[in-house]
Design an enzyme around this catalytic site. Structure first.
Site, PDB file in Angstrom:
ATOM      1  N   ASP A 187     -52.002 -37.850  30.179  1.00  0.00           N
ATOM      2  CA  ASP A 187     -53.113 -37.270  30.930  1.00  0.00           C
ATOM      3  C   ASP A 187     -53.343 -38.014  32.251  1.00  0.00           C
ATOM      4  O   ASP A 187     -53.028 -39.199  32.369  1.00  0.00           O
ATOM      5  CB  ASP A 187     -54.388 -37.313  30.072  1.00  0.00           C
ATOM      6  CG  ASP A 187     -55.447 -36.344  30.572  1.00  0.00           C
ATOM      7  OD1 ASP A 187     -55.096 -35.395  31.302  1.00  0.00           O
ATOM      8  OD2 ASP A 187     -56.627 -36.533  30.230  1.00  0.00           O
ATOM      9  N   ASN A 243     -53.989 -24.905  28.527  1.00  0.00           N
ATOM     10  CA  ASN A 243     -53.646 -25.164  29.936  1.00  0.00           C
ATOM     11  C   ASN A 243     -53.343 -23.889  30.732  1.00  0.00           C
ATOM     12  O   ASN A 243     -53.306 -23.913  31.968  1.00  0.00           O
ATOM     13  CB  ASN A 243     -52.478 -26.157  30.058  1.00  0.00           C
ATOM     14  CG  ASN A 243     -52.858 -27.583  29.726  1.00  0.00           C
ATOM     15  OD1 ASN A 243     -52.051 -28.360  29.213  1.00  0.00           O
ATOM     16  ND2 ASN A 243     -54.095 -27.959  30.025  1.00  0.00           N
TER      17      ASN A 243
HETATM   18  C1  IPE Z   1     -54.291 -32.412  27.284  1.00  0.00           C
HETATM   19  O1  IPE Z   1     -54.767 -32.738  28.538  1.00  0.00           O
HETATM   20  C2  IPE Z   1     -53.063 -31.568  27.397  1.00  0.00           C
HETATM   21  C3  IPE Z   1     -51.876 -32.239  27.929  1.00  0.00           C
HETATM   22  C4  IPE Z   1     -51.782 -33.508  28.214  1.00  0.00           C
HETATM   23  C5  IPE Z   1     -50.710 -31.403  28.074  1.00  0.00           C
HETATM   24  P1  IPE Z   1     -55.899 -31.855  29.253  1.00  0.00           P
HETATM   25  O2  IPE Z   1     -56.155 -32.485  30.553  1.00  0.00           O
HETATM   26  O3  IPE Z   1     -55.509 -30.427  29.253  1.00  0.00           O
HETATM   27  O4  IPE Z   1     -57.125 -32.036  28.246  1.00  0.00           O
HETATM   28  P2  IPE Z   1     -58.684 -31.932  28.504  1.00  0.00           P
HETATM   29  O5  IPE Z   1     -58.951 -30.622  29.170  1.00  0.00           O
HETATM   30  O6  IPE Z   1     -59.070 -33.081  29.359  1.00  0.00           O
HETATM   31  O7  IPE Z   1     -59.297 -32.051  27.134  1.00  0.00           O
HETATM   32  C1  IPE Z   2     -51.846 -34.042  32.343  1.00  0.00           C
HETATM   33  O1  IPE Z   2     -52.488 -34.288  33.549  1.00  0.00           O
HETATM   34  C2  IPE Z   2     -50.784 -32.958  32.459  1.00  0.00           C
HETATM   35  C3  IPE Z   2     -51.183 -31.660  31.891  1.00  0.00           C
HETATM   36  C4  IPE Z   2     -52.261 -31.419  31.206  1.00  0.00           C
HETATM   37  C5  IPE Z   2     -50.285 -30.555  32.121  1.00  0.00           C
HETATM   38  P1  IPE Z   2     -53.689 -33.374  34.045  1.00  0.00           P
HETATM   39  O2  IPE Z   2     -53.145 -32.241  34.823  1.00  0.00           O
HETATM   40  O3  IPE Z   2     -54.572 -32.992  32.915  1.00  0.00           O
HETATM   41  O4  IPE Z   2     -54.450 -34.369  35.017  1.00  0.00           O
HETATM   42  P2  IPE Z   2     -56.004 -34.595  35.097  1.00  0.00           P
HETATM   43  O5  IPE Z   2     -56.468 -34.927  33.728  1.00  0.00           O
HETATM   44  O6  IPE Z   2     -56.606 -33.330  35.618  1.00  0.00           O
HETATM   45  O7  IPE Z   2     -56.157 -35.734  36.039  1.00  0.00           O
HETATM   46 MG    MG Z   3     -56.192 -33.804  32.035  1.00  0.00          MG
END
Ligand code: IPE
Ligand code: IPE
Ligand code: MG
Length: 254
Positions: free
Chosen positions: A35, A83
């Site tokens: 994340d 996502n």
């Molecule tokens: C979890 O991260 C999903 C992945 C790392 C692929 P998100 O960024 O989507 O999760 P939330 O929305 O913070 O819970």
């Molecule tokens: C994790 O990074 C990757 C995916 C969930 C695809 P994020 O895209 O969630 O990055 P933040 O959490 O918004 O910084």
């Molecule tokens: Mg995230």
């Protein structure tokens, strides 16, 4: 001049570090919620998608590090069932990154004896991506090194629902008295893979976000503030060190 039996400085310290590594209990299966790509990029005045491409490089490196450290299974959360709710341009960029990754992985994982399995509902992915995934899984299926699971269009609840459906189709649920955890286990996307010993989530959030809901029942949880693109071998070793200080009781007594 150094005399036998006395401290030799650098070499001595190096040896000590190696011994500490050897003494460490290495988790068999590590799962990671990667994340913070977006926040990492934003902080640098870059588009979120730049964070995702950096994050993809981190995955490649961490897979090698995990293998070298003796981890037998690594599972990474790449794209959740939730996502899809992101802006279309970001989803498109992520899918293109996955497409590119499948091609690179085909060469690298074959060379490095890595066995790849994609978990999640692949049926919603574009046909060419599904084909690239199938090719990668088939090509690496008989590899004997680290097992690398990539979660794409993955949701823990969705996986359980699909597992129940699969069990139904196989006729495994006809006798209610015979239904047990092993049946469900055998119908999950992770069938045959031991549950994660350690779950790592980067970039500060302390939640599961629908990842491996069934499999994480007794995993040790480790949260770090590091954003995924900054996560490296040192951070992985820190997580393993923390894991080594946990007492796993599984509801019993030590
Ligand atoms: C979890 O991260 C999903 C992945 C790392 C692929 P998100 O960024 O989507 O999760 P939330 O929305 O913070 O819970
Ligand atoms: C994790 O990074 C990757 C995916 C969930 C695809 P994020 O895209 O969630 O990055 P933040 O959490 O918004 O910084
Ligand atoms: Mg995230």
């Amino acid at each position: 001049m150094t005399q036998a039996g006395t401290c030799c400085g650098f070499l001595c310290r190096k040896k000590k570090a190696e011994q500490t590594m050897e003494d460490r209990k290495i988790p068999v299966h590590v799962a990671i919620i990667m994340d913070g790509n977006g926040r990492w990029a934003k902080k640098r005045g870059m588009p979120r998608t730049f964070g995702h491409s950096q994050g993809a490089k981190t995955v490649e490196q961490i897979l090698e590090d995990a293998d070298e450290l003796g981890i037998r299974y690594l599972t990474v959360y790449a794209f959740s069932t939730e996502n899809w709710a992101r802006p279309a341009a970001e989803v498109k960029a992520l899918m293109n990154l996955l497409r590119r990754y499948m091609k690179t992985a085909l060469v690298k994982c074959t060379k490095n004896n890595v066995r790849v399995r994609v978990i999640g509902d692949k049926s919603r992915l574009a046909p060419d991506l599904q084909e690239a995934i199938a090719a990668l899984e088939q090509e690496t299926a008989s590899n004997t090194g680290i097992g690398f699971q990539i979660a794409i269009n993955y949701g823990g609840r969705d996986e359980i629902v699909r597992a129940v459906r699969r069990a139904c189709e196989k006729g495994l649920l006809s006798d209610p008295d015979a239904i047990d955890g092993d049946i469900l286990d055998s119908c999950l996307d992770t069938a045959g893979i031991p549950d994660p010993d350690l779950l790592i989530r980067t970039c500060g959030e302390q939640r599961i976000s629908n990842f491996l809901l069934w499999q994480l029942a007794y995993s040790e949880l480790y949260f770090t503030d590091k954003a995924w693109p900054d996560f490296d071998r040192k951070e992985l070793e820190k997580a393993i060190d923390a894991y080594n200080h946990r007492e796993r009781r599984y509801g019993g007594l030590l």
